[in-house]
Each structure stands twice: as C-alpha cells, then as structure tokens.
Scaffold this active site. Structure first.
Site, PDB file in Angstrom:
ATOM      1  N   CYS A 124       0.807  -1.227   0.000  1.00  0.00           N
ATOM      2  CA  CYS A 124       0.000   0.000   0.000  1.00  0.00           C
ATOM      3  C   CYS A 124       0.837   1.272   0.000  1.00  0.00           C
ATOM      4  O   CYS A 124       0.324   2.354  -0.301  1.00  0.00           O
ATOM      5  CB  CYS A 124      -0.951  -0.003   1.193  1.00  0.00           C
ATOM      6  SG  CYS A 124      -1.929  -1.507   1.328  1.00  0.00           S
ATOM      7  N   HIS A 279      -3.778   6.720   1.815  1.00  0.00           N
ATOM      8  CA  HIS A 279      -4.111   5.386   1.313  1.00  0.00           C
ATOM      9  C   HIS A 279      -5.541   5.053   1.711  1.00  0.00           C
ATOM     10  O   HIS A 279      -5.951   5.265   2.863  1.00  0.00           O
ATOM     11  CB  HIS A 279      -3.133   4.359   1.884  1.00  0.00           C
ATOM     12  CG  HIS A 279      -3.569   2.948   1.727  1.00  0.00           C
ATOM     13  ND1 HIS A 279      -4.019   2.424   0.534  1.00  0.00           N
ATOM     14  CD2 HIS A 279      -3.648   1.937   2.629  1.00  0.00           C
ATOM     15  CE1 HIS A 279      -4.337   1.156   0.700  1.00  0.00           C
ATOM     16  NE2 HIS A 279      -4.124   0.833   1.969  1.00  0.00           N
ATOM     17  N   ASN A 310     -10.295  -0.980  -1.055  1.00  0.00           N
ATOM     18  CA  ASN A 310      -8.859  -0.823  -0.808  1.00  0.00           C
ATOM     19  C   ASN A 310      -8.116  -1.482  -1.969  1.00  0.00           C
ATOM     20  O   ASN A 310      -8.173  -2.685  -2.153  1.00  0.00           O
ATOM     21  CB  ASN A 310      -8.509  -1.501   0.520  1.00  0.00           C
ATOM     22  CG  ASN A 310      -7.025  -1.450   0.842  1.00  0.00           C
ATOM     23  OD1 ASN A 310      -6.190  -1.213  -0.011  1.00  0.00           O
ATOM     24  ND2 ASN A 310      -6.698  -1.701   2.107  1.00  0.00           N
TER      25      ASN A 310
END
Length: 354
Positions: A124, A279, A310
């Site tokens: 990420c 993020h 995500n």
C-alpha cells in the site's frame, strides 16, 4: 598516470507530476455480493469500513492490462510520448510472475522499450515509494520523464470466505508521469519500514509451500486421486490476512506522525493544502488521520474507498485521479499523500497537483 575525472549528469533542481491516469475494472462487487461468502451485512461493512462497492477485474484482465490503461491516460494528459520515458516503475504485489517484471512487459506494451523498467514491492506504500524514486531519477538527470504506476489485482489473492480483509479489497490501476518543473512540485519523501510487524498483514503461505505440497501429495496419492490433490492444492493458494486491530492502531497513531513529518519537510502547514489523499484503507482511518493532522474543512479529503475499496498500491493515484476529475480547480494546489500497509511500510510526500 593521473586518475581520470568522471563526469556526472547535471542535477535538476525541481520536478513535478505532469499527468494522472486511471483504470477501473468494470465488474462492480457490492456489499451484498460479498455477504454471500461471509457472515456479515451491508450495514456492518459500511459502518466499519465506509465501503459500499469495489471494482474487480475479470479473469482475462491482467495487472499489465490495467497498468497500460492507466499509463496511456497519464501520458496523454502529460503530453508525453512513451518513447520519451527514461524509466518505468510499477508498484504492485499481485503481478503473478516473479520474472519478467510487470514494468518490463508494460514498457513493451506501451512502446517505451528500451526504457529501464522495474517493479516495486511495497504494497500500500508502493505508489509513494515509486514517486520517491521517480523524483530522484529526474532530479539526478538519469531520466527526463518517469512513469510511475500503482496497480493491483487483489481479487487473485483473496479467500472470499475469510473476513479479516477479503471484503475490503478491490482491483485497479493509477499512474503518473514525473518530469522536470520550474518550481518544486514534489516535496521531500518521508518513507520507511517496520519489519518487526511483518505478520500484521501478509500471506497465508509462501509460493514454495505450494510446490513442496504438490510434490508430497503426488508421491503419497497411491490411489491416483488427482482431483483430491487438485482441491487441496487450490486450498493452499496464498491469500491475504490481517490483524485488523494492530493495523488500525498503527495506521492511525504512527502514520499521523509520518504525515506531519512530510508537511514539515515540505515547509508547509495543513491549512496550505488543497487536498489530503491518504491510502484508501478504511474510512475510519482516513477520518482519524484527518483529525490528528487538524486538516481544515476547506481541504478536500479523498474518500475513493467508498466506491473502489482498498486497492493497495493503486489507491492513492486512483483517488487523486478522481479528485481532479470531480474538482478540476484543484490543479496547481498542494496535496499531502501517504501510503502505509503490509511490511509494515510507509511513504509520504506533498505534491503539486497537475
């Protein structure tokens, strides 16, 4: 004999992001769809994560396919031909081949050969890692233009029946072109890792475990029941898991410090931002980070997670692309971006939006 004098490429003082591109797969998975596999509900997922839908790529769409879609838009917006690229960096943890890299395949796909191309495995935080390297390559004079892509096909590495992380994840790609600027367009990168917490987010098995199991199973299967061996093999496929509470606490308390360091390194304060693009891990984490950083109401906060889920390395460029599409007046403003996740790794910088 005198020692020869080496020459070095001249340094460029400033860099900036010239264009942003995105690729969002066309398969939309709702919370109700997800709840076919786990004991949960649309209401619970919305309240705990802020996610309503997520995009997932069909089987025939690869990591390189998505990366190419995002890259071509970024190049077009930057006004740069692929042949002008001095390097290609692809941040991903879901390219299914150890070699060749997704970046080298992407270079061939978009017509950038023989530009150097390499992958970054930082989950990420991968996109912010890529921006840090792209910025350094251009400033060093090693490349005139660098393509940075964050892309993930996380649907390949989830077990739909587990409930620590599977319902969070989506697929997609975002890309930027970095080039020289007349003023500072990319602030100093604040990045790092904490390997002591490597097991907070990770895979259930290694790739070599599948190989070893397959060999062992074939030797022990005296009845020749290949179907049973195949089923057991499929169950061993590495999939993602996380310790949700550990990740949440780390993201909120430790990443707020990193984001503040990025602001300080850039020499600005939160009230000078036009956008905040963390993020897209969890809506509650996003909101808590904004609170910790005292982000003013006038600063737009990316909440792409609601529709995209995500997407790991792709989440920041995807969210940035959406903010610019919906708010073109942000162009020229400053955005604080921070990525954090498996590893545990993190990266942050302030950038000027193209």
């Amino acid at each position: 004999m005198s020692t020869p004098t080496l020459q070095q490429n001249p340094l460029r003082e400033f860099t900036r992001i010239l264009g942003v591109g995105a690729y969002r797969p066309n398969v939309i998975v709702t919370n109700d769809d997800v709840c076919q596999w786990i004991d949960s509900s649309d209401e619970w997922i919305r309240q705990r994560t802020g996610i309503v839908t997520r995009h997932r790529a069909p089987r025939e769409v690869s990591v390189v396919d998505m990366a190419a879609g995002a890259a071509m838009e970024a190049l077009a917006k930057a006004g740069i031909d692929a042949s002008q690229l001095g390097a290609i960096i692809v941040s991903t943890v879901t390219h299914p081949y150890a070699t060749p890299s997704a970046a080298s395949l992407l270079a061939e796909r978009i017509g950038a050969t023989p530009a150097p191309a390499f992958d970054v495995s930082a989950a990420c935080a991968g996109y912010c890692y890529g921006v840090a390297q792209g910025d350094a390559l251009v400033r060093a004079g090693t490349a005139d233009y660098v393509l940075v892509v964050g892309v993930e096909k996380l649907s390949d590495v989830i077990d739909n029946h587990e409930r620590t992380i599977s319902f969070l994840l989506g697929d997609g790609a975002g890309a930027v072109v970095i080039g020289p600027g007349e003023r500072a367009g990319i602030g100093p990168s604040v990045w790092g890792s904490d390997g002591s917490r490597w097991d907070a987010i990770g895979m259930t098995h290694s790739q070599t475990a599948i190989r070893d199991f397959s060999i062992s199973a074939m030797k022990e299967d005296d009845d020749g029941d290949l179907a049973a061996v195949g089923e057991a093999h499929a169950n061993l496929w590495p999939t993602l898991r996380q310790d949700g509470q550990t990740v949440f606490r780390w993201a909120v308390w430790e990443m707020a410090k990193v984001a503040k360091q990025a602001l300080d390194a850039a020499g600005i304060t939160a009230d000078q931002l036009s956008a905040f693009v963390p993020h897209q891990a969890n809506m509650r984490i996003i909101d808590e980070l904004a609170k910790q950083l005292k982000i003013p109401d006038c600063v737009l906060i990316a909440r792409d997670i609601e529709d995209a889920g995500n997407t790991s390395a792709a989440s920041i460029p995807l969210a940035t692309h959406r903010l610019l599409r919906e708010n073109p007046g942000l162009s020229g403003g400053l955005s604080l971006q921070i990525g954090f996740g498996a590893g545990l790794v993190f990266g942050a910088q302030v950038v000027e939006l193209p």
